[in-house]
Enzyme design. Structure first.
Site, short mmCIF file in Angstrom:
data_model
loop_
_atom_site.label_atom_id
_atom_site.label_comp_id
_atom_site.label_asym_id
_atom_site.label_seq_id
_atom_site.Cartn_x
_atom_site.Cartn_y
_atom_site.Cartn_z
N HIS A 72 0.76 -1.20 -0.06
CA HIS A 72 0.11 -0.01 0.11
C HIS A 72 0.87 1.20 -0.08
CE1 HIS A 72 -4.11 -1.71 1.29
NE2 HIS A 72 -3.57 -2.55 0.62
N TYR A 197 -8.96 5.68 7.48
CA TYR A 197 -9.06 5.87 8.95
C TYR A 197 -10.03 7.22 9.08
CZ TYR A 197 -4.63 3.42 10.02
OH TYR A 197 -3.78 2.58 10.09
N PRO A 289 -3.78 0.85 18.94
CA PRO A 289 -3.49 0.31 17.81
C PRO A 289 -3.55 1.42 16.66
CG PRO A 289 -5.80 -0.08 18.41
CD PRO A 289 -5.04 0.49 19.76
N LYS A 293 1.21 0.17 15.16
CA LYS A 293 2.88 0.02 15.37
C LYS A 293 3.10 -1.17 16.29
CE LYS A 293 4.16 3.73 13.15
NZ LYS A 293 4.56 2.94 11.98
N TYR A 381 4.27 6.92 10.05
CA TYR A 381 3.45 5.79 9.64
C TYR A 381 4.50 4.58 8.96
CZ TYR A 381 -1.08 3.11 8.36
OH TYR A 381 -1.89 2.25 8.10
P1 FAD Z 1 2.15 -11.43 21.88
O1 FAD Z 1 1.62 -11.33 20.39
O2 FAD Z 1 1.15 -10.97 22.90
O3 FAD Z 1 2.65 -12.63 22.29
C1 FAD Z 1 2.98 -13.07 23.88
C2 FAD Z 1 3.14 -14.75 23.82
O4 FAD Z 1 3.48 -14.95 25.07
C3 FAD Z 1 1.58 -15.01 23.60
O5 FAD Z 1 1.53 -16.26 22.65
C4 FAD Z 1 1.25 -15.41 24.99
O6 FAD Z 1 0.17 -16.68 24.95
C5 FAD Z 1 2.59 -16.09 25.61
N1 FAD Z 1 2.74 -15.98 26.96
C6 FAD Z 1 2.00 -15.28 27.89
N2 FAD Z 1 2.42 -15.50 29.05
C7 FAD Z 1 3.10 -16.57 28.96
C8 FAD Z 1 3.61 -17.22 30.28
N3 FAD Z 1 3.57 -16.95 31.29
N4 FAD Z 1 4.47 -18.31 29.83
C9 FAD Z 1 4.46 -18.66 28.35
N5 FAD Z 1 4.30 -17.85 27.34
C10 FAD Z 1 3.25 -16.88 27.62
N6 FAD Z 1 -1.44 -4.30 16.93
C11 FAD Z 1 -1.40 -3.56 15.81
O7 FAD Z 1 -0.50 -2.93 15.23
N7 FAD Z 1 -2.81 -3.46 15.24
C12 FAD Z 1 -4.05 -4.15 15.65
O8 FAD Z 1 -5.03 -3.94 15.04
C13 FAD Z 1 -3.65 -4.81 17.13
N8 FAD Z 1 -4.57 -5.45 17.57
C14 FAD Z 1 -4.53 -6.09 18.70
C15 FAD Z 1 -5.67 -6.61 19.14
C16 FAD Z 1 -5.22 -7.31 20.64
C17 FAD Z 1 -6.68 -7.98 21.28
C18 FAD Z 1 -4.15 -7.32 21.24
C19 FAD Z 1 -3.82 -7.83 22.45
C20 FAD Z 1 -2.95 -6.67 20.48
C21 FAD Z 1 -3.18 -5.98 19.26
N9 FAD Z 1 -2.27 -5.48 18.59
C22 FAD Z 1 -2.46 -4.53 17.40
C23 FAD Z 1 -0.87 -5.40 19.02
C24 FAD Z 1 -0.17 -6.28 18.56
O9 FAD Z 1 -1.01 -7.69 18.08
C25 FAD Z 1 1.08 -6.78 19.49
O10 FAD Z 1 1.84 -5.49 19.54
C26 FAD Z 1 1.96 -7.89 19.11
O11 FAD Z 1 1.09 -9.27 19.20
C27 FAD Z 1 3.12 -8.08 20.01
O12 FAD Z 1 3.84 -9.29 19.69
P2 FAD Z 1 4.52 -9.83 21.02
O13 FAD Z 1 4.94 -11.30 20.39
O14 FAD Z 1 5.27 -9.00 21.69
O15 FAD Z 1 3.45 -10.37 21.87
C1 DHB Z 2 -5.07 -2.88 11.34
C2 DHB Z 2 -4.61 -2.46 12.54
C3 DHB Z 2 -4.52 -1.18 12.89
O1 DHB Z 2 -4.33 -0.79 14.13
C4 DHB Z 2 -4.17 -0.31 11.83
O2 DHB Z 2 -3.72 0.92 12.12
C5 DHB Z 2 -4.35 -0.52 10.46
C6 DHB Z 2 -4.78 -1.94 10.57
C7 DHB Z 2 -5.62 -4.27 10.67
O3 DHB Z 2 -5.88 -5.20 11.78
O4 DHB Z 2 -5.57 -4.48 9.64
#
Ligand code: FAD
Ligand code: DHB
Length: 386
Positions: A72, A197, A289, A293, A381
């Site tokens: 995009h 957005y 979100p 980022k 962005y």
């Molecule tokens: P996570 O993906 O949370 O991974 C952490 C892992 O550790 C998980 O699999 C968990 O099960 C595991 N874990 C937890 N505790 C333990 C333990 N005690 N022992 C072993 N394992 C454990 N970001 C965006 O940019 N756009 C979005 O639309 C967006 N939507 C989101 C919606 C939700 C509901 C959430 C929670 C986050 C969202 N995010 C979004 C943020 C993005 O998904 C996260 O920043 C990203 O997943 C970060 O990755 P991570 O690996 O650090 O953490």
């Molecule tokens: C999506 C999530 C976001 O937070 C964003 O800024 C743009 C796209 C998505 O889930 O597609």
């Protein structure tokens, strides 16, 4: 069992770190509390910065991303019934790639399985020990122990790693918002080729996508509301009301295949290193979100950490590991600022009243009339440099 690096969590941060270390000949194990199926079923982020794509290339897991990811070169801001295109390519010289977090996770899981590198899913009672000494170790499933040189806390916001650090060693910065994002996924063509957005009197909306046939839409909703108060018909009707007329006319609706509410939060823990324990991704910081980022910050943390670990095993020097926290946090705080700013600009804050809304509209009009303001938005962005 003994490994060089024990990684807690198999989200994008843990899996990507595992892959980068494996390619550098550093052995590791991943301990994840959930099942592989559960991790893969979580629908989360969808927009990858070009730096994240480059990192996935370097990790050797980008072949499907290259084939299926949608590039995009811009997105739209909609307000006051009109649409303003932010030309990312023209303003910042970079684009973003739409490719779901679930797909990134799947590619990384498959690479780990193909490499035969160890990962324990459904690990119970994961605990981290002696990370302030030279001999840290982790335990799980009541009796299993793993000795290691370093522990990577990639276990998300609710994980055990940050929670194991004595409170007096942590400084926490937090801002909670009074609303969440209600998201749905549906097998319908996206309303527009690029993301929209929307800042609307009734609240924020976002039109995103996963492919040319799968849409992802979000609506700002009060935190007090539950998913079951939002049957599909109510969601589509509300989305249509918030979209500019031309987009509303294009909207194709269908049954939702996923629906969830995510709270919005800004959060940073300082520092990100405690002796031989390192926090990466959501374990150390959360952004709302709006700027897309979260996943990208997890990737940049992992880049800094993987490089520092590689340097340690090549030279024996702890120097890069010692500066991991400050280097990572410098980028994190800039993304926190951008995500907070975009959240403030586009959401409905009833407590700010009519004056607050006029300030938002004035700022949006200013952006519309200023190439410099658009460039600042675009530069953030597409992602600041590592
Ligand atoms: P996570 O993906 O949370 O991974 C952490 C892992 O550790 C998980 O699999 C968990 O099960 C595991 N874990 C937890 N505790 C333990 C333990 N005690 N022992 C072993 N394992 C454990 N970001 C965006 O940019 N756009 C979005 O639309 C967006 N939507 C989101 C919606 C939700 C509901 C959430 C929670 C986050 C969202 N995010 C979004 C943020 C993005 O998904 C996260 O920043 C990203 O997943 C970060 O990755 P991570 O690996 O650090 O953490
Ligand atoms: C999506 C999530 C976001 O937070 C964003 O800024 C743009 C796209 C998505 O889930 O597609």
């Amino acid at each position: 069992m003994r490994v060089q690096v024990a990684i807690i969590g198999a989200g994008p941060a843990g899996l990507l770190l595992g892959q980068l270390l494996h390619r550098a000949g550093i052995d590791g194990v991943i301990l994840e509390s959930r099942s592989q199926e559960y991790v893969l079923a979580r629908i989360r982020a969808g927009v990858l910065e070009s730096g994240t794509v480059a990192l996935l290339e370097r990790a050797g897991v980008a072949s499907r991303l290259r084939a299926e990811g949608l590039i995009h070169a811009g997105f739209d801001l909609a307000f006051g019934g009109r649409r303003l295109r932010i030309d990312l390519e023209g303003l910042a010289g970079k684009s973003v790639t739409v490719y779901g977090q679930t797909e990134v996770t799947k590619d990384l899981m498959e690479a780990r399985a193909a490499a035969g590198a160890p990962a324990f899913y459904e690990a119970r009672d994961v605990a981290v020990h002696a990370f302030d000494s030279e001999k840290p170790w982790v335990s799980f499933n009541s009796s299993q122990k793993i000795a290691c040189d370093f522990i990577a806390g990639c276990d998300g916001f609710h994980g055990v790693c940050r929670a194991s650090v004595p409170a007096e060693k942590l400084k926490l910065f937090e801002k909670n918002y009074s609303f969440g994002w209600l998201g749905i996924l549906s097998d319908t063509p996206p309303v527009s080729e690029e993301l929209i957005y929307v800042s609307h009197e009734r609240g924020f909306a976002l039109c995103s996508q996963r492919s040319r046939t799968r849409s992802r839409y979000y609506l700002q909703c009060p935190l007090s509301e539950q998913v079951d108060e939002w049957p599909d018909e109510r969601f589509w009707a509300e989305l249509r009301r918030r979209l500019p007329g031309d987009a509303a006319a294009q909207l194709v609706t269908g049954p939702s295949i996923e629906k969830s509410i995510a709270p919005l939060r800004s959060f940073v823990a300082e520092p990100l290193r405690f002796g031989r324990l390192f926090l990466a991704g959501d374990a150390g910081h959360i952004v709302p979100p709006t700027g897309a980022k979260g996943l990208n910050l997890a990737a940049s943390d992992v880049h800094y950490l993987a490089e520092a670990l590689k340097n340690y095993y090549q030279t024996g020097s702890m120097e890069e590991l010692e500066t991991y926290s400050s280097r990572s946090l410098a980028r994190v705080w800039k993304a926190e600022r951008f995500s907070w700013w975009m959240t403030k600009l586009l959401h409905k804050f009833p407590e700010e009243g009519g004056f607050g809304r006029r300030m938002q509209l004035a700022e949006l009009e200013y952006i519309a009339g200023s190439r410099a303001a658009q460039a600042a938005l675009a530069e953030n962005y597409v992602g600041l440099p590592y």
